[in-house]
Design an enzyme around this catalytic site. Structure first.
Site, mmCIF file in Angstrom:
data_model
loop_
_atom_site.group_PDB
_atom_site.id
_atom_site.type_symbol
_atom_site.label_atom_id
_atom_site.label_comp_id
_atom_site.label_asym_id
_atom_site.label_seq_id
_atom_site.Cartn_x
_atom_site.Cartn_y
_atom_site.Cartn_z
ATOM 1 N N TYR A 144 -5.623 1.218 -6.779
ATOM 2 C CA TYR A 144 -5.283 -0.038 -7.463
ATOM 3 C C TYR A 144 -6.307 -1.099 -7.098
ATOM 4 C CZ TYR A 144 -2.643 -4.252 -8.784
ATOM 5 O OH TYR A 144 -2.242 -5.444 -9.329
ATOM 6 N N ASP A 238 -13.179 -1.532 -2.081
ATOM 7 C CA ASP A 238 -12.061 -2.451 -2.246
ATOM 8 C C ASP A 238 -11.225 -2.385 -0.969
ATOM 9 O OD1 ASP A 238 -9.824 -3.886 -2.778
ATOM 10 O OD2 ASP A 238 -9.409 -2.979 -4.731
ATOM 11 N N LYS A 266 -5.572 -10.332 1.049
ATOM 12 C CA LYS A 266 -4.444 -10.119 1.959
ATOM 13 C C LYS A 266 -4.661 -10.706 3.370
ATOM 14 C CE LYS A 266 -2.371 -6.743 -1.002
ATOM 15 N NZ LYS A 266 -2.938 -5.695 -1.817
HETATM 16 C C1 LIG Z 1 -3.332 -5.876 -3.300
HETATM 17 C C2 LIG Z 1 -4.580 -5.250 -3.771
HETATM 18 C C3 LIG Z 1 -5.372 -5.799 -4.788
HETATM 19 C C4 LIG Z 1 -4.928 -7.003 -5.586
HETATM 20 O O1 LIG Z 1 -4.829 -8.142 -4.821
HETATM 21 P P1 LIG Z 1 -3.922 -9.364 -5.368
HETATM 22 O O2 LIG Z 1 -4.101 -10.425 -4.341
HETATM 23 O O3 LIG Z 1 -2.535 -8.837 -5.477
HETATM 24 O O4 LIG Z 1 -4.490 -9.748 -6.690
HETATM 25 C C5 LIG Z 1 -6.566 -5.192 -5.091
HETATM 26 N N1 LIG Z 1 -6.985 -4.096 -4.443
HETATM 27 C C6 LIG Z 1 -6.259 -3.526 -3.464
HETATM 28 C C7 LIG Z 1 -6.780 -2.328 -2.770
HETATM 29 C C8 LIG Z 1 -5.026 -4.074 -3.111
HETATM 30 O O5 LIG Z 1 -4.292 -3.464 -2.162
#
Ligand SMILES: *Cc1c(COP(=O)(O)O)cnc(C)c1O
Length: 430
Positions: A144, A238, A266
């Site tokens: 994701y 990511d 995060k």
């Molecule tokens: C949570 C997450 C996102 C998206 O971040 P948001 O702050 O919710 O937009 C993108 N990549 C990874 C791997 C994530 O865990």
């Protein structure tokens, strides 16, 4: 368990909020029942509006790595609150947080702060396309990367939980440059590279957390680094979830790799909306105002968010909590497996650093396909029995459980006890 006030708020909330939530996973759709509404949290504990107390393994899906309302983070926020909240001009905090982050990632000279992980990733993709002059990207099934159009294909937890193949409203044109490969399968990557000459980037969660926790094999991740290099393709890590969570330098430090562009989020905001993308000078200097890749944000680098991020990362570095996280995760793994065995339940435990989860399947989970062999009904039973016994897990089979430094031995023993009770209940299911 008493959930009357949550039920009341859920009913009220549905009038003016979509499904009474602002992010789908909070709706508890895959575990059924009513989503809890939170009153407050402190340290390792979170309290709902009915007064139920839980040990918090959601931790806002990762950011609260020190637990809630850590003294030092709170005092840094309070200090900044009294100076103002946002100015539309630069502050020292942005420079300080940038230095902490760049120092932690060897491949990162410069960084740009944004407001969410989604924004970090979509900006990184734009930058990779500009830098390489190519259009296509490869992503992995089950990973994701936020909800931007071009990445909402085969995107893991949220969608898997709701059994959606992608999203409506995403035009075919927006995903025609997105190629899907399989996690831990280098042939599936190589095939795309052989058939397409215009690949700008490969984007990956180096340790996947959005199909449940899935770690890469050493060969897979090293081959990926070499393949991208050999084909003038950028590797985008990511690390929105894993950054400062798997290790201070993120999954890249753990795995001994260096991506061309790193996305963060995060943890770096310590509970406030912060995302970031960073890379070596040559790449980052293409971003506006130095270069022609436009990307901007009214609240980007928000001073309160910066203060929270600086305090969180400074404390994390000082604590050197990662060995302790490993120990706790190992302890939980052992007892999940034991409890499952005692009750004849098929379980696979995957963990990496402070991320752990149990898949209700007998199959080894190494990619999205094997993750999906999990019995989500068993997870649902497990989830609610854990809730009743004071443990708040993410309400989805395909989300990682997160550890916080604020969790005590006593907390973990309570969790262990809950695991045995919940697993017994799963074992009795037909
Ligand atoms: C949570 C997450 C996102 C998206 O971040 P948001 O702050 O919710 O937009 C993108 N990549 C990874 C791997 C994530 O865990």
């Amino acid at each position: 368990m008493k959930l009357e006030k949550s039920i009341e708020l859920y009913t009220k909330g549905k009038r003016n909020l979509v499904g009474a939530v602002n992010s789908p996973v909070r709706a508890f759709k895959s575990v059924g029942g009513v989503p809890i509404f939170i009153e407050k949290a402190k340290g390792s504990k979170i309290y709902d509006v009915d007064g139920n107390e839980y040990i918090d393994f959601v931790l806002s899906y990762g950011p609260m790595i020190l637990g809630h309302r850590h003294r030092k983070v709170e005092s840094a926020i309070e200090k900044q609150l009294k100076r103002g909240y946002t100015f539309g001009a630069s502050t020292k905090g942005e420079i300080d947080l940038a230095k902490i982050v760049c120092d932690a990632f060897p491949g990162m000279d410069k960084i740009r702060f944004v407001n969410s992980g989604t924004e970090a990733v979509l900006s990184a993709i734009r930058l990779a396309r500009a830098y390489t002059g190519k259009d296509k990207i490869i992503k992995f099934s089950g990973c994701y990367h936020g909800h931007s159009d071009s990445l909402l294909v085969a995107a893991g937890s949220g969608l898997a939980t709701l059994s959606l193949p992608g999203s409506k409203g995403v035009p075919e044109d927006a995903v025609k440059n997105t190629l899907i490969a399989e996690f831990n399968n280098i042939d599936s990557v190589e095939k795309h590279m052989n058939m397409n000459k215009d690949i700008a980037a490969v984007i990956i969660e180096p340790i996947a957390g959005n199909m449940g926790v899935v770690q890469p094999t050493r060969d897979f991740i090293q081959d990926l680094v070499e393949l991208t290099k050999a084909n003038d393709i950028l590797l985008i890590a990511d690390e929105v979830m894993t950054g400062f969570r798997s290790k201070f330098g993120g999954a890249q430090e753990l795995l001994g790799i260096e991506a061309d562009i790193t996305c963060l989020g995060k943890v770096i905001g310590g509970g406030f909306p912060v995302g970031a993308y960073g890379a070596r000078n040559e790449i980052m200097e293409m971003v506006s105002p130095l270069g022609d890749v436009y990307q901007a944000g009214t609240l980007s680098g928000n001073p309160i968010a910066m203060a929270s991020g600086i305090a969180t990362l400074t404390e994390l570095k000082k604590l050197d909590i990662y060995p302790a996280f490993n120990k706790t995760a190992r302890f939980l793994e052992k007892h999940i497996k034991l409890a499952a065995k005692e009750n004849g339940v098929g379980v696979q435990v995957n963990r990496f650093g402070s991320m752990i989860n149990a898949f209700f399947t007998k199959e080894e989970v190494t990619d999205f396909k094997s993750a999906q062999t999990s019995d989500t009904n068993k997870f649902k039973e497990f989830f609610w029995r854990m809730m009743e016994n004071g443990v708040f897990l993410p309400p989805s089979q395909f989300e990682s459980w997160f550890l916080a430094s604020a969790m005590t031995k006593k907390d973990i023993l309570k969790v262990k006890k809950a695991i045995y009770i919940a697993m017994e209940s799963v074992g009795k299911m037909k």
